[in-house]
Design an enzyme around this catalytic site. Sequence first.
Site, mmCIF file in Angstrom:
data_model
loop_
_atom_site.group_PDB
_atom_site.id
_atom_site.type_symbol
_atom_site.label_atom_id
_atom_site.label_comp_id
_atom_site.label_asym_id
_atom_site.label_seq_id
_atom_site.Cartn_x
_atom_site.Cartn_y
_atom_site.Cartn_z
ATOM 1 C CG MET B 1 -0.244 -0.139 2.511
ATOM 2 S SD MET B 1 -1.391 -0.789 3.720
ATOM 3 C CE MET B 1 -1.892 -2.313 2.938
ATOM 4 N N PRO B 2 1.783 1.343 -0.945
ATOM 5 C CG PRO B 2 3.608 0.763 -2.255
ATOM 6 C CD PRO B 2 2.199 0.357 -1.960
ATOM 7 C CE1 TYR B 3 -0.415 10.118 -1.462
ATOM 8 C CE2 TYR B 3 1.711 10.803 -0.610
ATOM 9 C CZ TYR B 3 0.502 11.109 -1.204
ATOM 10 O OH TYR B 3 0.222 12.415 -1.540
ATOM 11 C CB VAL B 42 -2.445 6.066 -3.094
ATOM 12 C CG1 VAL B 42 -2.953 7.485 -3.349
ATOM 13 C CG2 VAL B 42 -3.563 5.185 -2.550
#
Lengths: 73, 73, 73, 73, 73, 73
Positions: B1-3, B42
């Site tokens: 779930m990197p940003y 994201v």
Amino acid sequence: MPYVNIKITEEGPATAEQKARLIEGVTRLLQDVLGKNPQTTVVVIDEVPTDNWGIGGESITQRRLRSAPPRST
Amino acid sequence: MPYVNIKITEEGPATAEQKARLIEGVTRLLQDVLGKNPQTTVVVIDEVPTDNWGIGGESITQRRLRSAPPRST
Amino acid sequence: MPYVNIKITEEGPATAEQKARLIEGVTRLLQDVLGKNPQTTVVVIDEVPTDNWGIGGESITQRRLRSAPPRST
Amino acid sequence: MPYVNIKITEEGPATAEQKARLIEGVTRLLQDVLGKNPQTTVVVIDEVPTDNWGIGGESITQRRLRSAPPRST
Amino acid sequence: MPYVNIKITEEGPATAEQKARLIEGVTRLLQDVLGKNPQTTVVVIDEVPTDNWGIGGESITQRRLRSAPPRST
Amino acid sequence: MPYVNIKITEEGPATAEQKARLIEGVTRLLQDVLGKNPQTTVVVIDEVPTDNWGIGGESITQRRLRSAPPRST
């Protein structure tokens, strides 16, 4: 190679000349204090609508409405 | 779930198709290198006016005025 | 002169070699898609503890405790 | 003196009243959970075009085109 | 009520006294150039490991290994 | 699919349970006010050393030294 992000409300608004002075000033500050190379110092300025900036639990728009005359903060 | 946040100057400007390629490419990169789930990666792209971006102690606007012809940087 | 900030959880953790591949890959992507000069592209990677990252209203730490075996996301 | 940055897509869009509720709510949350002084809590809301926001490797614009009817996410 | 985020590599490292000078200097700059109230100017400094900072497609760690002697950039 | 970044000083420090309450609370707030899907709301909390946080032109470390007893701000 520092990176600096400056967020201000878009009131005023800031002129191109004022923004150039911010860029120049913060770049020089990082050189003076930490010896950072100005050629690779990046500065990004974000101008934020007063509806989108909050302090003390209310937006700047609300705060400006409560205070007369308006003050620069 | 990197940003991932990508900031670029709004010169050009980037097309919707180019921005879609950035989103797709950086999402795939995080999957290939770190095994991150692309469904929860994201990406937010910020396009910044050239008056508001500084490098080497001056704004991109100033830098572009000094150099002819304009170059992509 | 793009600026890219990549935030990932500090699980694993990512090795120096993997982080170098992220830096190289995203710099090349910006060159390929938008013609940006790789020499002035800045990339900053933040590694965030799982207690400090939330998705779906709960921290990654809580999410990992509910799921067996742990999965990379 | 916490600093909170909320990024949302500019769909809708959010009204000034909704943004004021976000500012008030997150300021109170930080007071309730951590005892932070609301007078010095700063909140900045960024509204991002759907072309510039990616999830799952595609932009929100692309995702909206694939799904009918549009949903708030 | 500006918000300023300064990111630097954790090389050196910067002393508490140097960081205090950065905070004081950038706060004064915003007062001098834009008339901003120093009492509500927030500055946050992030110190980033050299493995996590990239420029020119490689990490600062890699760049430092290639150059002798090390230079402040 | 909002993204929220909360920056606080690392004083205290905040417990895992308090950070979980921040994540849950801000996710619910975005659902209540804007109808955002909690499953794709991302929250990242940064804890910043008091030497690295400035307000009023001085660091929190300096401010704490001047005031007795220490107060939560």
